[in-house]
Design a protein around this motif. Structure first.
Motif, PDB file in Angstrom:
ATOM      1  N   PHE A 321     -69.779 -89.229  46.693  1.00  0.00           N
ATOM      2  CA  PHE A 321     -70.935 -89.915  47.269  1.00  0.00           C
ATOM      3  C   PHE A 321     -72.236 -89.258  46.809  1.00  0.00           C
ATOM      4  N   GLU A 322     -72.257 -87.917  46.855  1.00  0.00           N
ATOM      5  CA  GLU A 322     -73.526 -87.239  46.605  1.00  0.00           C
ATOM      6  C   GLU A 322     -73.834 -87.132  45.117  1.00  0.00           C
ATOM      7  N   ASP A 323     -72.839 -86.703  44.333  1.00  0.00           N
ATOM      8  CA  ASP A 323     -73.127 -86.441  42.919  1.00  0.00           C
ATOM      9  C   ASP A 323     -73.200 -87.728  42.109  1.00  0.00           C
ATOM     10  N   GLN A 324     -72.354 -88.697  42.432  1.00  0.00           N
ATOM     11  CA  GLN A 324     -72.355 -89.920  41.615  1.00  0.00           C
ATOM     12  C   GLN A 324     -73.313 -90.977  42.138  1.00  0.00           C
ATOM     13  N   TYR A 325     -73.506 -91.022  43.477  1.00  0.00           N
ATOM     14  CA  TYR A 325     -74.289 -92.136  44.027  1.00  0.00           C
ATOM     15  C   TYR A 325     -75.539 -91.717  44.782  1.00  0.00           C
ATOM     16  N   GLY A 326     -75.755 -90.380  44.919  1.00  0.00           N
ATOM     17  CA  GLY A 326     -76.963 -89.910  45.594  1.00  0.00           C
ATOM     18  C   GLY A 326     -77.013 -90.258  47.073  1.00  0.00           C
ATOM     19  N   VAL A 327     -75.854 -90.413  47.704  1.00  0.00           N
ATOM     20  CA  VAL A 327     -75.819 -90.721  49.137  1.00  0.00           C
ATOM     21  C   VAL A 327     -75.380 -89.471  49.896  1.00  0.00           C
ATOM     22  N   GLU A 328     -76.215 -89.048  50.855  1.00  0.00           N
ATOM     23  CA  GLU A 328     -75.895 -87.844  51.622  1.00  0.00           C
ATOM     24  C   GLU A 328     -74.725 -88.127  52.572  1.00  0.00           C
ATOM     25  N   VAL A 329     -73.749 -87.226  52.575  1.00  0.00           N
ATOM     26  CA  VAL A 329     -72.616 -87.374  53.489  1.00  0.00           C
ATOM     27  C   VAL A 329     -72.780 -86.391  54.638  1.00  0.00           C
ATOM     28  N   ILE A 330     -72.643 -86.885  55.853  1.00  0.00           N
ATOM     29  CA  ILE A 330     -72.674 -86.002  57.016  1.00  0.00           C
ATOM     30  C   ILE A 330     -71.274 -86.035  57.621  1.00  0.00           C
ATOM     31  N   HIS A 331     -70.593 -84.914  57.497  1.00  0.00           N
ATOM     32  CA  HIS A 331     -69.239 -84.840  58.040  1.00  0.00           C
ATOM     33  C   HIS A 331     -69.352 -84.649  59.553  1.00  0.00           C
ATOM     34  N   ALA A 332     -68.550 -85.396  60.318  1.00  0.00           N
ATOM     35  CA  ALA A 332     -68.663 -85.337  61.773  1.00  0.00           C
ATOM     36  C   ALA A 332     -67.290 -85.312  62.420  1.00  0.00           C
ATOM     37  N   TRP A 333     -67.253 -84.751  63.611  1.00  0.00           N
ATOM     38  CA  TRP A 333     -65.990 -84.688  64.354  1.00  0.00           C
ATOM     39  C   TRP A 333     -66.226 -85.124  65.797  1.00  0.00           C
ATOM     40  N   GLY A 334     -65.229 -85.801  66.329  1.00  0.00           N
ATOM     41  CA  GLY A 334     -65.304 -86.175  67.736  1.00  0.00           C
ATOM     42  C   GLY A 334     -64.014 -86.833  68.142  1.00  0.00           C
ATOM     43  N   MET A 335     -63.980 -87.325  69.363  1.00  0.00           N
ATOM     44  CA  MET A 335     -62.767 -88.001  69.822  1.00  0.00           C
ATOM     45  C   MET A 335     -63.081 -88.930  70.991  1.00  0.00           C
ATOM     46  N   THR A 336     -62.162 -89.854  71.253  1.00  0.00           N
ATOM     47  CA  THR A 336     -62.342 -90.837  72.314  1.00  0.00           C
ATOM     48  C   THR A 336     -62.781 -90.164  73.614  1.00  0.00           C
ATOM     49  N   GLU A 337     -62.155 -89.055  73.908  1.00  0.00           N
ATOM     50  CA  GLU A 337     -62.438 -88.354  75.170  1.00  0.00           C
ATOM     51  C   GLU A 337     -63.833 -87.740  75.193  1.00  0.00           C
ATOM     52  N   MET A 338     -64.540 -87.802  74.045  1.00  0.00           N
ATOM     53  CA  MET A 338     -65.884 -87.213  73.964  1.00  0.00           C
ATOM     54  C   MET A 338     -66.946 -88.248  73.614  1.00  0.00           C
ATOM     55  N   SER A 339     -66.668 -89.476  73.806  1.00  0.00           N
ATOM     56  CA  SER A 339     -67.647 -90.595  73.711  1.00  0.00           C
ATOM     57  C   SER A 339     -68.147 -91.083  72.351  1.00  0.00           C
ATOM     58  N   PRO A 340     -67.905 -90.600  71.167  1.00  0.00           N
ATOM     59  CA  PRO A 340     -66.997 -89.534  70.754  1.00  0.00           C
ATOM     60  C   PRO A 340     -67.671 -88.314  70.123  1.00  0.00           C
ATOM     61  N   LEU A 341     -69.010 -88.272  69.989  1.00  0.00           N
ATOM     62  CA  LEU A 341     -69.572 -87.245  69.087  1.00  0.00           C
ATOM     63  C   LEU A 341     -69.492 -85.827  69.618  1.00  0.00           C
ATOM     64  N   GLY A 342     -69.022 -84.919  68.745  1.00  0.00           N
ATOM     65  CA  GLY A 342     -68.919 -83.510  69.093  1.00  0.00           C
ATOM     66  C   GLY A 342     -69.747 -82.650  68.160  1.00  0.00           C
ATOM     67  N   THR A 343     -69.396 -82.692  66.869  1.00  0.00           N
ATOM     68  CA  THR A 343     -70.119 -81.850  65.901  1.00  0.00           C
ATOM     69  C   THR A 343     -70.481 -82.666  64.662  1.00  0.00           C
ATOM     70  N   LEU A 344     -71.547 -82.214  63.987  1.00  0.00           N
ATOM     71  CA  LEU A 344     -71.946 -82.820  62.710  1.00  0.00           C
ATOM     72  C   LEU A 344     -72.419 -81.710  61.783  1.00  0.00           C
ATOM     73  N   ALA A 345     -72.155 -81.883  60.492  1.00  0.00           N
ATOM     74  CA  ALA A 345     -72.434 -80.798  59.550  1.00  0.00           C
ATOM     75  C   ALA A 345     -73.825 -80.918  58.928  1.00  0.00           C
ATOM     76  N   HIS A 346     -74.857 -80.610  59.727  1.00  0.00           N
ATOM     77  CA  HIS A 346     -76.229 -80.493  59.207  1.00  0.00           C
ATOM     78  C   HIS A 346     -76.540 -79.005  59.094  1.00  0.00           C
ATOM     79  N   LEU A 347     -77.125 -78.603  57.993  1.00  0.00           N
ATOM     80  CA  LEU A 347     -77.384 -77.180  57.776  1.00  0.00           C
ATOM     81  C   LEU A 347     -78.641 -76.725  58.520  1.00  0.00           C
ATOM     82  N   ASN A 348     -78.604 -75.471  58.988  1.00  0.00           N
ATOM     83  CA  ASN A 348     -79.816 -74.922  59.604  1.00  0.00           C
ATOM     84  C   ASN A 348     -80.684 -74.262  58.525  1.00  0.00           C
ATOM     85  N   PHE A 349     -81.822 -73.775  58.956  1.00  0.00           N
ATOM     86  CA  PHE A 349     -82.818 -73.219  58.047  1.00  0.00           C
ATOM     87  C   PHE A 349     -82.229 -72.097  57.180  1.00  0.00           C
TER      88      PHE A 349
END
Ligand code: ADP
Length: 552
Positions: A321-349
């Motif tokens: 996605f990133e190298d061939q198409y220039g689209v940023e990918v945000i990897h995320a994790w969650g589950m039904t029991e969590m509505s579902p969002l838990g974590t997302l891979a955005h970098l800090n400073f």
């Protein structure tokens, strides 16, 4: 009751209806575009959507629906489904989204367990309704998402109490004020896929829905804004499409619904036609889109970023996605029991100051919590493990949009106030969590754990491998050893030995898969995940090379 200790701000309950009202009032002309199952493109605005959601609420009241009653939906992503989201919850009923990809027996179980009073369905699901309706005696009516003529034409011979959605809605005038009630009132009901045992219901509240929408829209979550056109590929019938139908009106983003056509070509064309800037979905869908783009030799002109989650995003997909198409990918994790969002891979400073390779390694992980979710990994003794990026343990979470108990169950699933996710993970010094496995999928070799996800990711980074699963295979000495089941790309020539050799230098020696087998396809669950349980059954008697006979 007032207390001298209270602040003196308005006590406005957090209600789902306020999200749509906000969009209708402040982004009234912003479009909601849907590819309908009728085949055409439907477009209207948030203002129109709120009017029809109110008409629907009136129609439900006219049918005798009471606050708290569950109303099921069996529907694709589309404007009518969005109206069902807001019309039902807005009048105080519960919107129960049902996954049509489940087995009919599971659907019947879920509808019956939830005691749905009515069920909305897209006409493509009429054959399914025909099968499950006789097993759901508590349902008073099945509401087809279409007009009366469509129903006469397509559903004439159905033998269930049938209503036309359009007839019900257009009979009302929409002159209706959303009622104000306790924000802890139930809003949405969503059942887990039930890979083992019966599906279990997660019952969200208006408060959790609105808080989750705020969380989902944050810059370090989905970063949704009024400048976006969002296409949720992730279905509204599973975990509220990761909260997009709530986060989009919260920020006033344009919504684009793909309906039932989720193949690469259909998605690509819709994204291009509607100027989609942001999308979200599971890796399997993106695989289809990337394959189509490669074959057709096309590029995105507006898509900027996509959230990938639901199962591990293979690093090879992130790179494509990133190298061939220039689209940023945000990897995320969650589950039904969590509505579902838990974590997302955005970098800090600090992370952003590191080498590109280190940054990418962090972004391949499932990422950082957003405010509203607290997490820890614990060892066998229940004690929290260090954040060293190496110590594996059971991942526990808590927070205002995390489940407290399952619908109509008296047992608490919590351990010391935390919800055990069933995932095995590490947390590193940056607070980045990485899932290594579902606890039942981890490979236990001689008392040590091997991550099946890591080995799968390496397999799919091979250019000739389309998809791969890593499962535990019985071994007389080590108890379990990793076996790779791979699906090759058309025309591939790679051999079993070459694929094994591909792991050399990429993992510790004792993590090397003992064998590789090739399959035409891999089984998937109703939510598009690898069905490892089924694969383990299929390869239960498989004898690994070097093993005289199966240990069982
Ligand atoms: P089900 O598949 O039972 O419906 P969910 O859709 O709620 O359940 O899926 C939740 C599970 O999916 C998580 O507990 C985790 O195992 C898996 N999962 C979700 N996102 C990711 C991810 N980014 N990487 C690895 N696993 C993931």
């Amino acid at each position: 009751m007032t207390s001298p200790l209270y602040g003196q701000m308005m006590d406005v309950p957090l209600l789902a209806s306020s999200l749509l009202s906000h969009a209708a009032r402040y982004f009234g002309d912003t479009e909601i575009v849907s590819r309908r199952i009728e085949g055409d493109i439907h477009r209207y605005t948030y203002r129109d959507c709120e009017k029809r959601a109110k008409q629907l609420a009136q129609a439900l009241i006219a049918l005798g629906v009471q606050p708290g009653e569950r109303i099921g939906t069996l529907a694709w992503n589309g404007y009518r489904h969005l109206e069902c989201y807001y019309g039902t919850t807005g009048m105080g009923a519960v919107c129960h989204t049902i996954n049509p990809r489940l087995f009919p027996e599971q659907i019947a179980f879920i509808v019956d367990h939830a005691e749905d009073a009515y069920v909305f369905f897209d006409m493509t699901f009429a054959p399914l309704v025909d099968i499950v309706a006789p097993q759901c005696p508590k349902v008073k009516g099945w509401i087809a998402l279409g007009d009366a003529s469509c129903i006469r034409e397509h559903l004439g011979d159905m033998e269930v109490p049938l209503f036309s959605y359009e007839t019900l809605v257009t009979a009302q005038d929409g002159d209706y004020a959303w009622p104000v009630f306790d924000e802890r009132t139930a809003s949405f009901l969503c059942y887990t896929s039930g890979t083992t045992g019966h599906p279990k219901g997660a019952l969200y509240s208006h408060r959790s829905t609105v808080l989750h929408a705020y969380g989902a829209a944050l810059p370090d979550a989905m970063s949704a804004s009024a400048g976006d056109a969002i296409l949720p590929v992730v279905p509204m019938f599973h975990v509220n499409a990761w909260g997009i139908p709530h986060a989009a009106p919260l920020v006033g983003a344009k919504l684009v619904f793909p309906g039932k056509d989720l193949d690469g070509k259909s998605l690509y064309e819709l994204m291009e036609a509607e100027g989609v800037t942001f999308s979200a979905g599971v890796p399997t869908v993106w695989l289809g889109l990337l394959n189509y783009m490669k074959e057709a030799g096309v590029r995105f002109s507006t898509l900027r970023r996509t959230v990938i989650g639901g199962s591990a995003c293979p690093p090879a997909m992130l790179r494509a996605f990133e190298d061939q198409y220039g689209v940023e990918v945000i990897h995320a994790w969650g589950m039904t029991e969590m509505s579902p969002l838990g974590t997302l891979a955005h970098l800090n400073f600090r992370q952003k100051a590191r080498s590109p390779e280190e940054q990418r390694k962090s972004r391949e992980k499932q990422g950082h919590v957003i405010f509203g979710v607290d997490m820890k990994v614990v060892g066998d003794d229940g004690r929290e493990l260090p954040w060293d990026g190496r110590s594996f343990g059971d991942l526990h979470v808590r927070g205002p949009w995390v489940i407290d108990r399952y619908f109509r169950s008296d047992e608490s699933p919590l351990v010391d106030g935390w919800f055990p996710t069933g995932d095995v993970a590490t947390i590193d010094a940056d607070g980045f969590m990485q899932i290594t496995d579902r606890s039942k999928d981890v490979i236990k070799s001689g008392g040590e754990w091997i991550s099946s996800i890591d080995l799968e990711n390496i397999a799919v980074s091979h250019p000739q491998v389309a998809e791969a699963a890593c499962i535990a295979c019985a071994h007389p000495k080590w108890t379990e050893r990793p076996l790779i089941v791979a699906v090759l790309r058309p025309g591939a020539t790679v051999t079993r030995e070459e694929l094994r050799a591909f792991y050399e230098g990429k993992v510790a020696k004792w993590w090397m898969p003992d064998d590789v087998v090739f399959a035409d396809e891999l089984p998937h669950t109703a939510t598009g995940k690898l069905q490892k349980l089924r694969l383990r059954e299929l390869y239960r008697d498989y004898v690994l090379p070097g093993v005289a006979e199966h240990p069982a």
